[in-house]
Design a protein around this motif. Structure first.
Motif, PDB file in Angstrom:
ATOM      1  N   ALA A  66       0.869  -1.288  -0.071  1.00  0.00           N
ATOM      2  CA  ALA A  66      -0.269   0.005   0.009  1.00  0.00           C
ATOM      3  C   ALA A  66       0.831   1.524   0.113  1.00  0.00           C
ATOM      4  O   ALA A  66       1.873   1.190   0.637  1.00  0.00           O
ATOM      5  CB  ALA A  66      -1.027  -0.152   1.448  1.00  0.00           C
ATOM      6  N   ARG A  67       0.484   2.261  -0.999  1.00  0.00           N
ATOM      7  CA  ARG A  67       1.562   3.416  -1.043  1.00  0.00           C
ATOM      8  C   ARG A  67       0.296   4.484  -0.606  1.00  0.00           C
ATOM      9  O   ARG A  67      -0.632   4.628  -1.222  1.00  0.00           O
ATOM     10  CB  ARG A  67       1.865   3.611  -2.411  1.00  0.00           C
ATOM     11  CG  ARG A  67       3.006   2.451  -2.439  1.00  0.00           C
ATOM     12  CD  ARG A  67       3.375   2.650  -4.033  1.00  0.00           C
ATOM     13  NE  ARG A  67       4.295   1.428  -4.691  1.00  0.00           N
ATOM     14  CZ  ARG A  67       4.732   1.345  -5.698  1.00  0.00           C
ATOM     15  NH1 ARG A  67       4.242   1.835  -6.754  1.00  0.00           N
ATOM     16  NH2 ARG A  67       5.567  -0.046  -5.917  1.00  0.00           N
ATOM     17  N   GLN A  68       0.740   5.215   0.548  1.00  0.00           N
ATOM     18  CA  GLN A  68      -0.098   6.313   0.941  1.00  0.00           C
ATOM     19  C   GLN A  68      -0.502   7.192  -0.245  1.00  0.00           C
ATOM     20  O   GLN A  68       0.241   7.943  -0.760  1.00  0.00           O
ATOM     21  CB  GLN A  68       0.686   6.995   2.080  1.00  0.00           C
ATOM     22  CG  GLN A  68      -0.118   8.049   2.854  1.00  0.00           C
ATOM     23  CD  GLN A  68      -1.142   7.507   3.745  1.00  0.00           C
ATOM     24  OE1 GLN A  68      -1.059   6.278   4.068  1.00  0.00           O
ATOM     25  NE2 GLN A  68      -2.265   8.170   3.598  1.00  0.00           N
ATOM     26  N   GLY A  69      -1.792   7.423  -0.309  1.00  0.00           N
ATOM     27  CA  GLY A  69      -2.488   8.340  -1.242  1.00  0.00           C
ATOM     28  C   GLY A  69      -2.409   7.857  -2.752  1.00  0.00           C
ATOM     29  O   GLY A  69      -3.054   8.696  -3.741  1.00  0.00           O
ATOM     30  N   SER A  70      -2.021   6.465  -2.895  1.00  0.00           N
ATOM     31  CA  SER A  70      -1.756   6.212  -4.182  1.00  0.00           C
ATOM     32  C   SER A  70      -2.420   4.980  -4.473  1.00  0.00           C
ATOM     33  O   SER A  70      -2.990   4.828  -5.526  1.00  0.00           O
ATOM     34  CB  SER A  70      -0.344   5.892  -4.721  1.00  0.00           C
ATOM     35  OG  SER A  70       0.487   7.067  -4.394  1.00  0.00           O
TER      36      SER A  70
END
Length: 229
Positions: A66-70
């Motif tokens: 998981a990539r923050q905001g993406s």
């Protein structure tokens, strides 16, 4: 490829497996951003919380990140191996080299920390190993490993104990192969008794250096036999 709706239970496990199949099957290549939770939930016929748990499990397996905001991205198409799986596939000589590091330190600590209960357990394990000399190879190898487990337990370090426990299935199988292949007990059914007796004696006496020396000598001898195969 559309995802079919899932049966009711257990939803998280089913969702995880279905998404894993999509990733390992090449439906989503490395670098691909997965559909959002809402879209995945609709495709799988489950709630968003179930999808969230499934993605967490896939992240733990090293497949997604998981990539923050993406969003959530595929980072591998094969799950990373856990420690037990890695040990099962490792060369036995590599396992033994690491075992030597772990057990020699455990023997040092055992000699310093052993209790009366530990002493009784060690002496009992040595007696059972001697009794197993009259039994088959499988029983003898099991008794041998049990003695080593008693030494590690006497170190009173749960990390060392847990690490050695991971080694046991591999050691049991490979040691049995070694004993049978080289027919080690043909002349001496209680093969290695002197070294094991010296190990137990050193731990009981509180001789940390002696315990480490006795264990190192025994494991080096076995490692030499393994390298000779």
């Amino acid at each position: 490829m559309p995802l079919d709706a899932l049966r009711p239970s257990p939803l998280v496990e089913q969702a995880t497996e279905r998404l894993r199949e999509q990733i390992t099957g090449g439906e989503w290549a490395v670098g691909t951003k997965l559909p959002g939770e809402t879209a995945l939930a609709k495709s799988l016929g489950v709630g968003r919380s179930t999808v969230r748990e499934a993605l967490r499990a896939l992240a733990g397996a090293g497949l997604v990140q998981a990539r923050q905001g993406s969003g959530v991205f595929v980072i591998a198409t094969r799950p990373k191996e856990d420690w037990s799986t890695h040990l099962r596939r490792a060369a036995v000589t590599d396992v033994y080299e690491v075992r030597m590091l772990v057990e020699v330190q455990a023997a040092h600590l055992a000699a310093q920390r052993r209790t009366d209960d530990d002493i009784a357990a060690l002496q009992g394990a040595l007696a059972r190993r001697r009794d197993a000399a009259n039994a088959g190879d499988a029983e003898f190898v099991a008794a041998d490993i049990a003695l080593h487990e008693a030494v590690v337990a006497a170190a009173h370090n749960p990390v060392l104990t847990g690490l050695f426990t991971e080694f046991v299935p591999v050691l049991q199988r490979r040691l049995l192969d070694l004993v049978e292949l080289l027919n080690l007990r043909s002349e001496d059914p209680n093969h290695g008794d002197e070294g094991h007796a010296a190990l137990v004696d050193a731990v009981v006496r509180g001789d940390a250096e002696g315990a480490g020396h006795a264990l190192r000598a025994e494991l080096k001898q076995t490692l030499a036999l393994l390298h000779s195969l």
